[in-house]
Write a protein that holds these residues in place. Structure first.
Motif, short mmCIF file in Angstrom:
data_model
loop_
_atom_site.label_atom_id
_atom_site.label_comp_id
_atom_site.label_asym_id
_atom_site.label_seq_id
_atom_site.Cartn_x
_atom_site.Cartn_y
_atom_site.Cartn_z
N UNK A 301 0.88 -0.81 -0.02
CA UNK A 301 -0.03 -0.16 -0.31
C UNK A 301 1.10 1.38 0.29
N UNK A 302 2.02 1.62 0.57
CA UNK A 302 2.62 2.25 1.11
C UNK A 302 3.61 2.81 -0.67
N UNK A 303 4.07 1.67 -0.77
CA UNK A 303 4.52 2.43 -2.49
C UNK A 303 3.83 2.12 -3.70
N UNK A 304 2.15 1.61 -3.16
CA UNK A 304 1.44 2.06 -4.66
C UNK A 304 0.57 3.35 -4.45
N UNK A 305 0.40 4.47 -3.12
CA UNK A 305 0.28 5.34 -2.70
C UNK A 305 1.24 6.53 -3.26
N UNK A 306 2.29 5.64 -3.21
CA UNK A 306 3.88 6.57 -3.39
C UNK A 306 3.78 7.38 -5.27
N UNK A 307 3.34 5.46 -5.74
CA UNK A 307 3.39 5.48 -7.21
C UNK A 307 2.44 6.07 -7.91
N UNK A 308 0.85 6.38 -7.21
CA UNK A 308 -0.15 7.70 -7.14
C UNK A 308 0.03 8.86 -8.09
N UNK A 309 1.18 9.15 -6.44
CA UNK A 309 1.32 10.56 -6.57
C UNK A 309 2.05 10.70 -7.89
N UNK A 310 3.14 9.85 -8.25
CA UNK A 310 3.92 9.96 -9.02
C UNK A 310 3.25 10.29 -10.73
N UNK A 311 2.16 9.81 -10.57
CA UNK A 311 1.40 9.83 -12.04
C UNK A 311 0.83 11.25 -12.17
N UNK A 312 0.20 12.06 -10.98
CA UNK A 312 -0.25 13.20 -11.62
C UNK A 312 0.40 13.82 -12.56
N UNK A 313 -0.44 14.63 -12.68
CA UNK A 313 0.30 15.72 -13.81
C UNK A 313 -0.18 17.50 -13.43
N UNK A 314 -1.22 17.70 -11.96
CA UNK A 314 -1.44 19.14 -11.45
C UNK A 314 -1.66 18.86 -10.18
N UNK A 315 -2.53 19.40 -9.55
CA UNK A 315 -2.93 19.00 -7.79
C UNK A 315 -3.30 17.21 -8.21
N UNK A 316 -2.82 16.79 -6.82
CA UNK A 316 -2.67 15.65 -6.73
C UNK A 316 -3.09 15.17 -5.83
N UNK A 317 -4.70 13.52 -5.70
CA UNK A 317 -5.75 13.90 -4.41
C UNK A 317 -5.06 12.61 -3.97
N UNK A 318 -4.79 11.94 -2.60
CA UNK A 318 -4.34 10.59 -2.07
C UNK A 318 -5.25 9.31 -2.82
#
Length: 398
Positions: A301-318
């Motif tokens: 879960x921690x790594x998937x959360x980190x990867x998710x944030x890297x994918x955003x092009x603008x303001x990110x949502x957890x």
């Protein structure tokens, strides 16, 4: 060399594949001649695996499709063996004959394809270890101690040989170890609504693929070249370092080989498929890095959360603050974001996840194990099933 010609040739035959998917497949083969096609049964993995050989090869002698059996426990089905009863005779299977033919000097400009269908019906390391080693060492594979005109003492994997494996992922098959995944590009098949509608509304009639042998020499030349196309931009380097740091949280960080192959893939995808920086990096992450991620919810879960944030092009949502998958337009790496979302959802629902997203539970939440209920081996079978699918760190309560 124009990938668009290959896309058009496949489309004209009646096969339905997203053009970007074909681009990824061709660029993956040009990057390294070992690609694994994973996904839904009946989604067209074998059709795509065979489409490229039929387009590029002049005749059927340049490609072989070999179904992998559950009884493959050593290399004999691919590399053969010395006949113990008849001195001086070597039993060469079709795969070895293809490799020998590809290695001939007069065939160096011709592509040869070895398609291993249902590659994970048996443990890959049991029958494919010599290939995995030879891919990296570039050393010859020893065969026997006799030299004759038909079978040499040893053989190198020629640069014009391309190996494609297809896999279905369910409770009856085996997942790949990190050793295998680290040496391949893994491309996942998924059918979307548009493709299904196109298929149902079409004639469903397949035509013969029109050969394009004029592209063959260029295909081999590009694949054999060792130089990366272009230096990576600072932004791409920063993204890859971010991915490295995220993967290191679960001791799945990548090494120099993966970094080199991702760099080469990104360069080829930009040069020959016309991909943007973001699209090239996106597909490289999905094919080379995400297959390494598997394990319990607590672990991944921690790594998937980190990867998710890297994918955003603008303001990110957890990722754990939203209920549904957002529009892919919000992401600079949409393929990665969609895959991370599915893996995270699986981890939340089942307590574990993997790139393959294998469903080893039935509708009632029970493990799918074909063992009598009163069997004393139930606990062993459950543990073995989890190990087969790389759930080494799943917190098992029995």
């Amino acid at each position: 060399f124009e990938i668009d010609k290959i896309i058009k040739g496949i489309s004209d035959s009646g096969l339905i594949f997203d053009p970007s998917f074909v681009q990824r497949y061709v660029c993956a083969l040009l990057t390294k001649p070992f690609v694994i096609l994973s996904g839904l049964t009946g989604s067209g993995k074998t059709q795509l695996a065979m489409a490229l050989p039929k387009l590029l090869c002049k005749d059927k002698s340049q490609y072989k499709i070999i179904p992998v059996g559950a009884d493959w426990t050593n290399r004999e089905n691919l590399l053969g063996y010395q006949n113990a009863l008849i001195p001086g005779r070597y039993e060469a299977p079709e795969a070895l004959k293809l490799i020998i033919e590809a290695a001939k000097e007069e065939n160096q400009d011709k592509p040869y394809f070895l398609v291993l269908d249902e590659m994970n019906m048996s443990y890959v390391e049991r029958y494919f270890a010599d290939f995995l080693s030879a891919m990296e060492s570039r050393e010859a594979i020893p065969l026997w101690d006799v030299e004759n005109d038909d079978v040499p003492k040893m053989i190198k994997l020629p640069k014009n040989l391309f190996i494609v494996g297809t896999i279905n992922v369910d409770e009856t098959t085996y997942m790949f170890s990190p050793k295998v995944l680290d040496r391949a590009n893994v491309i996942e098949f998924r059918i979307n609504k548009t493709q299904m509608s196109e298929y149902l509304n079409g004639s469903c009639e397949l035509k013969e693929l029109v050969k394009m042998p004029e592209c063959a020499a260029d295909f081999v030349r590009i694949a054999a070249a060792s130089k990366t196309q272009d230096a990576l931009s600072d932004e791409i380097k920063k993204t890859l370092v971010s991915m490295f740091e995220a993967l290191s949280l679960i001791q799945k960080e990548f090494g120099y080989r993966t970094a080199s192959e991702m760099s080469r893939y990104i360069g080829l995808a930009k040069s020959y498929a016309g991909m943007s920086d973001n699209d090239a990096v996106d597909s490289a992450i999905v094919q080379k890095l995400l297959p390494k991620v598997h394990g319990s919810r607590k672990k991944v879960a921690p790594i998937l959360k980190s990867l998710w944030m890297v994918c955003y092009s603008g303001e990110a949502s957890e990722i754990d603050s939203i209920e549904y998958m957002p529009s892919l337009d919000l992401f600079k790496y949409p393929l990665t974001a969609e895959k991370v979302w599915r893996m995270y959802s699986t981890a939340q629902d089942n307590g574990f996840t993997s790139f393959a997203e294998v469903d080893i539970m039935d509708a009632d939440g029970e493990f799918k194990i074909k063992t009598p209920k009163k069997s004393k081996h139930l606990k062993y079978d459950l543990i073995q099933l989890l190990l087969n699918h790389n759930y080494h760190n799943y917190d098992l309560t029995y």
